[in-house]
Design a protein around this motif. Structure first.
Motif, short mmCIF file in Angstrom:
data_model
loop_
_atom_site.label_atom_id
_atom_site.label_comp_id
_atom_site.label_asym_id
_atom_site.label_seq_id
_atom_site.Cartn_x
_atom_site.Cartn_y
_atom_site.Cartn_z
N GLN A 110 0.84 -1.20 0.00
CA GLN A 110 0.00 0.00 0.00
C GLN A 110 0.87 1.25 0.00
OE1 GLN A 110 -2.88 0.07 3.14
NE2 GLN A 110 -3.54 2.15 2.72
N ASP A 111 1.92 1.24 0.80
CA ASP A 111 2.85 2.37 0.84
C ASP A 111 3.98 2.08 -0.14
OD1 ASP A 111 1.38 3.67 2.84
OD2 ASP A 111 2.35 2.47 4.40
N VAL A 112 3.88 2.64 -1.32
CA VAL A 112 4.82 2.34 -2.41
C VAL A 112 6.08 3.20 -2.24
CG1 VAL A 112 5.19 2.38 -4.89
CG2 VAL A 112 2.97 1.72 -3.96
N TYR A 113 7.24 2.56 -2.37
CA TYR A 113 8.51 3.28 -2.33
C TYR A 113 9.08 3.35 -3.74
CZ TYR A 113 12.88 5.10 -0.50
OH TYR A 113 13.94 5.92 -0.23
N LEU A 114 9.17 4.57 -4.27
CA LEU A 114 9.83 4.79 -5.55
C LEU A 114 11.11 5.58 -5.31
CD1 LEU A 114 6.81 5.78 -7.85
CD2 LEU A 114 7.82 3.52 -7.49
N PHE A 115 12.12 5.31 -6.11
CA PHE A 115 13.41 5.98 -5.95
C PHE A 115 13.42 7.28 -6.75
CE2 PHE A 115 14.10 1.60 -4.91
CZ PHE A 115 14.97 1.65 -3.84
N ASP A 116 14.23 8.22 -6.31
CA ASP A 116 14.33 9.51 -6.99
C ASP A 116 15.08 9.33 -8.30
OD1 ASP A 116 14.26 12.16 -7.66
OD2 ASP A 116 15.81 12.78 -6.25
N ASP A 117 14.39 8.74 -9.26
CA ASP A 117 14.95 8.46 -10.57
C ASP A 117 13.80 8.59 -11.58
OD1 ASP A 117 16.61 7.66 -12.65
OD2 ASP A 117 17.51 6.01 -11.48
#
Length: 593
Positions: free
Chosen positions: A428-435
């Motif tokens: 539910q809490d999606v982690y995307l990288f600063d890319d």
């Protein structure tokens, strides 16, 4: 008898040397040679200064240049040799060995992070790990040659001069040999306090680093709750604590440092006074005294500040301790592998599990069968163990009892790469990288072509909104994906899972916090993702899993009910009561009592 606190124990210098050589990894021989070189350079410098005594004897009172020239040449040659050796030794810094060494050590620490059980890593704050990877690595190696050079010059050079002075006047040589060893008891006196202070300072820096990172990441929430600036209590407390530790260190160190400096200054003055007395008695050549006065003045300040240089040893030792503690964490054991599973059913057999430091088990004799290519939903109250089930499947930790096979193969016999290759996870809490969006999707399969990434994005129903962004697939998503909405981040995460194409899919409740339009889009993406896969859904809204092939009701770490939606409603048990409670909430309105 009480046991000393390991955090307060002072590491012997030989142990610090061993840790330092270990941290130097493949460049340990080069670092060892550099440190030996600095010692030889200091000895050569001492021999050069010792040449002042015969040189002054040749020039005082009448200048005998023929007798002075050999000593002048010897002194010049020794000083030149000292400079060359020191320059070569410090090449560990200048030629890039230090940089390569820190890179190698950080790479090993990074590899260790990949091996550490995630249950253990989750107990560590991100800022603290960051401080170890960056600050502690630099503290370990960046200062070592500078401090070694200072300490060698302050200790070995005067000691060499003292030994040489024995040849010219045994009394003055003996006085010098009695003065210089004063450094050892003085250093041993202060080192425990310096060691404790440096450990406390290192801990305070680690805590502050973690709080600063947390503060930066949580600024939107802090601003919304008016808890920025002085009202950010946790960060302010860390800063105040750091200031307190630094202040205590300065106050407690001022008097001992003054005593140390005074003792060494008085000791060097004693050398001059005794030399003057011997000259007055006619038993010491005034030329030797003149040379010794030059030498004593030259080394008075380095000797007085020697113990202050040594403080940095304790800074290095504290950093080495944190690095060793991280590297000492054992990975989860791996059993002999019988090979990869041929099908992807999942079983939990008599699983008992308690988190570290928790007195009670979160799973108690948990057993369940999750059939292959079917959707199994886990429901139950908060804290019942639903998330723990999926974490054990992904082997964040191992159960204290029982086992978890996939297709009959114990997951403990699979390497982390093999196990991770079998499972796609969408939380539910999606982690995307600063890319870029392209890079965030492609990380599921780095060798995927642009066309394959786009196909996964289309299947996850996110191609349309991606193409509307200013730079399309090359748009950077910001820290933790902050430039995208919640629904957009979740669809990117689903696209990532589709590109990976793993046979097992784990889904947290994905639509609980979405608006209607985003929920519809995400649900369509999920439907495409779960086809022909073994699916585990952690469900909070029961309406989203009514069509699941199997629903497991978990409470207090056990399966208390299982079956399909209609069967469970007909049983009129725990699931039926949960369903009725959620249905009644749909009719709730603001203002109703």
């Amino acid at each position: 008898m009480s046991t000393p606190d390991p955090g307060q124990r002072i590491t012997p210098l030989r142990e610090t040397w061993r840790q330092l050589m270990t941290s130097a990894r493949s460049r340990a021989p080069r670092l060892r040679a550099s440190l030996i070189g600095l010692a030889l350079a200091a000895i050569a410098q001492g021999l050069a200064l010792a040449c002042l005594m015969p040189l002054f004897q040749a020039l005082i009172p009448s200048a005998n240049w023929r007798a002075a020239l050999p000593w002048l040449l010897a002194m010049t040659g020794l000083m030149l040799a000292s400079t060359v050796i020191r320059w070569w030794a410090q090449g560990f810094d200048y030629r890039g060995d230090m940089v390569r060494n820190t890179h190698e050590l950080r790479s090993e620490l990074g590899a260790q992070l990949r091996r550490i059980p995630l249950e253990v890593l989750q107990d560590k704050r991100a800022g603290g790990v960051n401080a170890t990877l960056l600050g502690n690595v630099d503290e370990t190696l960046s200062y070592i040659l500078t401090i070694a050079n200072m300490m060698a010059t302050a200790l070995l050079t005067p000691l060499t001069v003292a030994l040489a002075a024995l040849w010219f006047d045994w009394r003055m040589g003996l006085v010098l040999l009695l003065v210089f060893p004063l450094l050892i008891p003085l250093y041993r006196w202060r080192r425990p306090a310096y060691g404790r202070g440096m450990r406390m300072l290192a801990d305070a820096h680690e805590r502050t680093s973690a709080d600063i990172l947390e503060y930066a990441q949580g600024l939107p929430v802090l601003r919304a709750t008016c808890r920025t600036g002085e009202k950010a209590q946790r960060l302010q407390a860390s800063l105040v604590h750091l200031e307190k530790i630094q202040t205590i260190g300065q106050k407690k160190g001022a008097k001992p440092n003054l005593i140390l400096a005074t003792v060494m200054e008085l000791a060097t003055l004693l050398v001059v006074l005794l030399g003057t007395l011997f000259v007055a008695q006619g038993s010491l050549d005034i030329a030797v005294l003149a040379a010794l006065m030059v030498i004593v003045v030259r080394f008075g300040e380095p000797l007085a500040t020697f113990v202050l240089y040594a403080k940095v040893i304790d800074l290095i030792e504290a950093a080495l301790g944190k690095i060793d503690a991280l590297l000492a964490i054992e990975p989860l054991p791996q059993q002999a592998s019988p090979g990869m599973p041929g099908e992807f059913s999942i079983d939990f057999i008599g699983v008992e599990f308690a988190y570290a430091g928790q007195p009670q088990s979160i799973l108690r004799g948990f057993s369940a069968q999750l059939p292959a290519r079917r959707m199994s939903a886990l429901v139950g109250p908060s804290g019942s163990g639903k998330t723990t089930v999926t974490r054990l499947l992904m082997r964040h930790a191992d159960p204290q009892a029982g086992w978890v096979p996939i297709g009959g193969v114990d997951i403990r016999s699979l390497s982390p790469e093999q196990l991770n290759g079998l499972i796609s996870v969408v939380f539910q809490d999606v982690y995307l990288f600063d890319d870029t969006i392209l890079a965030n999707i492609r990380m599921a399969r780095p060798d995927a072509s642009d066309e394959e990434v786009e196909a996964a994005a289309r299947a996850a129903y996110c191609h349309e909104f991606i193409t509307r962004l200013p730079e399309g697939y090359q748009t950077r998503v910001g820290d933790i994906g902050g430039r995208l909405s919640g629904g957009e981040r979740q669809r990117i995460s689903i696209a990532r899972a589709m590109l990976k194409n793993a046979p097992i899919v784990v889904l947290d409740e994905l639509t609980a916090a979405l608006d209607t339009e985003s929920e519809v889009a995400v649900q369509r993406a999920i439907d495409a993702l779960v086809r022909e896969r073994t699916v585990i859904v952690i469900a909070h809204r029961l309406s989203t899993i009514a069509a699941a092939d199997q629903i497991l009701v978990i409470d207090e770490g056990r399966v208390v009910e299982s079956g399909q939606h209609a069967e469970l409603l007909a049983a009129n048990g725990r699931y039926a009561r949960m369903w009725q409670a959620q249905q009644s909430v749909k009719h709730w309105r603001v203002g109703e009592s």
